[in-house]
Design a protein around this motif. Structure first.
Motif, PDB file in Angstrom:
ATOM      1  N   ARG A 115      22.258  -2.627   9.704  1.00 21.11           N
ATOM      2  CA  ARG A 115      21.690  -2.326  11.025  1.00 21.11           C
ATOM      3  C   ARG A 115      22.790  -2.234  12.072  1.00 21.11           C
ATOM      4  O   ARG A 115      22.780  -1.343  12.925  1.00 21.11           O
ATOM      5  CB  ARG A 115      20.683  -3.398  11.413  1.00 21.11           C
ATOM      6  CG  ARG A 115      19.494  -3.456  10.481  1.00 21.11           C
ATOM      7  CD  ARG A 115      18.647  -4.677  10.746  1.00 21.11           C
ATOM      8  NE  ARG A 115      17.592  -4.781   9.746  1.00 21.11           N
ATOM      9  CZ  ARG A 115      17.045  -5.913   9.379  1.00 21.11           C
ATOM     10  NH1 ARG A 115      17.430  -7.052   9.930  1.00 21.11           N
ATOM     11  NH2 ARG A 115      16.092  -5.933   8.471  1.00 21.11           N
ATOM     12  N   VAL A 116      23.723  -3.169  12.006  1.00 20.49           N
ATOM     13  CA  VAL A 116      24.826  -3.171  12.961  1.00 20.49           C
ATOM     14  C   VAL A 116      25.678  -1.919  12.790  1.00 20.49           C
ATOM     15  O   VAL A 116      26.106  -1.305  13.766  1.00 20.49           O
ATOM     16  CB  VAL A 116      25.663  -4.460  12.829  1.00 20.49           C
ATOM     17  CG1 VAL A 116      26.957  -4.361  13.626  1.00 20.49           C
ATOM     18  CG2 VAL A 116      24.848  -5.660  13.287  1.00 20.49           C
ATOM     19  N   GLU A 117      25.905  -1.512  11.553  1.00 19.54           N
ATOM     20  CA  GLU A 117      26.679  -0.296  11.303  1.00 19.54           C
ATOM     21  C   GLU A 117      26.013   0.916  11.955  1.00 19.54           C
ATOM     22  O   GLU A 117      26.683   1.788  12.513  1.00 19.54           O
ATOM     23  CB  GLU A 117      26.826  -0.070   9.805  1.00 19.54           C
ATOM     24  CG  GLU A 117      27.755   1.066   9.460  1.00 19.54           C
ATOM     25  CD  GLU A 117      27.985   1.180   7.956  1.00 19.54           C
ATOM     26  OE1 GLU A 117      27.987   2.331   7.470  1.00 19.54           O
ATOM     27  OE2 GLU A 117      28.168   0.153   7.297  1.00 19.54           O
ATOM     28  N   LYS A 118      24.708   0.972  11.915  1.00 25.55           N
ATOM     29  CA  LYS A 118      23.974   2.082  12.522  1.00 25.55           C
ATOM     30  C   LYS A 118      24.128   2.114  14.042  1.00 25.55           C
ATOM     31  O   LYS A 118      24.002   3.181  14.653  1.00 25.55           O
ATOM     32  CB  LYS A 118      22.488   1.996  12.177  1.00 25.55           C
ATOM     33  CG  LYS A 118      22.172   2.353  10.757  1.00 25.55           C
ATOM     34  CD  LYS A 118      20.682   2.268  10.514  1.00 25.55           C
ATOM     35  CE  LYS A 118      20.343   2.644   9.070  1.00 25.55           C
ATOM     36  NZ  LYS A 118      18.889   2.643   8.849  1.00 25.55           N
ATOM     37  N   LEU A 119      24.402   0.979  14.666  1.00 22.38           N
ATOM     38  CA  LEU A 119      24.548   0.943  16.118  1.00 22.38           C
ATOM     39  C   LEU A 119      25.732   1.785  16.599  1.00 22.38           C
ATOM     40  O   LEU A 119      25.699   2.317  17.704  1.00 22.38           O
ATOM     41  CB  LEU A 119      24.719  -0.491  16.613  1.00 22.38           C
ATOM     42  CG  LEU A 119      23.504  -1.403  16.456  1.00 22.38           C
ATOM     43  CD1 LEU A 119      23.870  -2.834  16.842  1.00 22.38           C
ATOM     44  CD2 LEU A 119      22.344  -0.883  17.293  1.00 22.38           C
ATOM     45  N   SER A 120      26.770   1.889  15.783  1.00 20.21           N
ATOM     46  CA  SER A 120      27.933   2.675  16.152  1.00 20.21           C
ATOM     47  C   SER A 120      27.854   4.123  15.685  1.00 20.21           C
ATOM     48  O   SER A 120      28.719   4.927  16.005  1.00 20.21           O
ATOM     49  CB  SER A 120      29.200   2.029  15.580  1.00 20.21           C
ATOM     50  OG  SER A 120      29.408   0.769  16.170  1.00 20.21           O
ATOM     51  N   GLN A 121      26.821   4.443  14.920  1.00 22.27           N
ATOM     52  CA  GLN A 121      26.661   5.788  14.396  1.00 22.27           C
ATOM     53  C   GLN A 121      25.218   6.224  14.519  1.00 22.27           C
ATOM     54  O   GLN A 121      24.510   6.362  13.531  1.00 22.27           O
ATOM     55  CB  GLN A 121      27.099   5.818  12.926  1.00 22.27           C
ATOM     56  CG  GLN A 121      28.522   5.390  12.720  1.00 22.27           C
ATOM     57  CD  GLN A 121      28.868   5.235  11.254  1.00 22.27           C
ATOM     58  OE1 GLN A 121      28.026   5.384  10.375  1.00 22.27           O
ATOM     59  NE2 GLN A 121      30.106   4.924  10.983  1.00 22.27           N
ATOM     60  N   PRO A 122      24.758   6.453  15.743  1.00 22.37           N
ATOM     61  CA  PRO A 122      23.349   6.808  15.920  1.00 22.37           C
ATOM     62  C   PRO A 122      23.005   8.156  15.279  1.00 22.37           C
ATOM     63  O   PRO A 122      23.793   9.084  15.349  1.00 22.37           O
ATOM     64  CB  PRO A 122      23.166   6.845  17.433  1.00 22.37           C
ATOM     65  CG  PRO A 122      24.541   7.053  17.990  1.00 22.37           C
ATOM     66  CD  PRO A 122      25.482   6.435  16.998  1.00 22.37           C
TER      67      PRO A 122
END
Length: 145
Positions: free
Chosen positions: A136-143
């Motif tokens: 989930r955190v990884e997705k925050l930097s790659q919307p």
């Protein structure tokens, strides 16, 4: 830990108090300004703080303005920053544990010095939980827009 701290004019006193307290606690603090209570624009200082954290010049950041809202929005424009606006220690701890927040935002008009110190303590002492939160955190930097 190396910590960058920045504010706008409304939070310059809280910033100074926290910066000195963090130094007394043994942290290296980079005060990115402002130095006086003369009116400034919070986005300028939010962007400056975000650059320090994103570049690795600071491990963590503390962003302050009157409400904490404006400067947190500015910091979060940088995709390498995860800035959490908090008003109490549990949210500060959860921002680290669940969201791997690297910048803490608070509002000087809403948060007293003792509560701000409690929030910073929780923020700096809590590790990222990883596991189910990592993707989930990884997705925050790659919307995915």
């Amino acid at each position: 830990m190396k910590i960058a701290i920045a504010s706008d004019h409304a939070a310059v006193d809280l910033k100074a108090e926290l910066a000195q307290w963090l130094r007394d606690e043994g942290h290296e603090v980079d005060d990115l300004g402002p130095a006086t209570a003369d009116r400034v624009d919070y986005p300028d200082y939010g962007y400056k703080l975000a650059t320090a954290v994103a570049s690795g010049a600071a491990e963590r950041g503390i962003a302050l303005c009157g409400s904490g809202i404006g400067i947190s929005i500015a910091v979060n424009r940088n995709p390498a920053c995860r800035c959490a606006l908090v008003g109490e220690p549990l949210s500060a701890a959860l921002s680290r544990e669940h969201n791997d927040a690297n910048v803490l935002a608070m509002g000087a008009r809403l948060t007293g010095v003792d509560m701000a110190k409690a929030c910073v303590t929780a923020f700096l002492s809590t590790e990222f939980g990883g596991g189910r939160h990592a993707g989930r955190v990884e997705k925050l930097s790659q919307p995915a827009l």
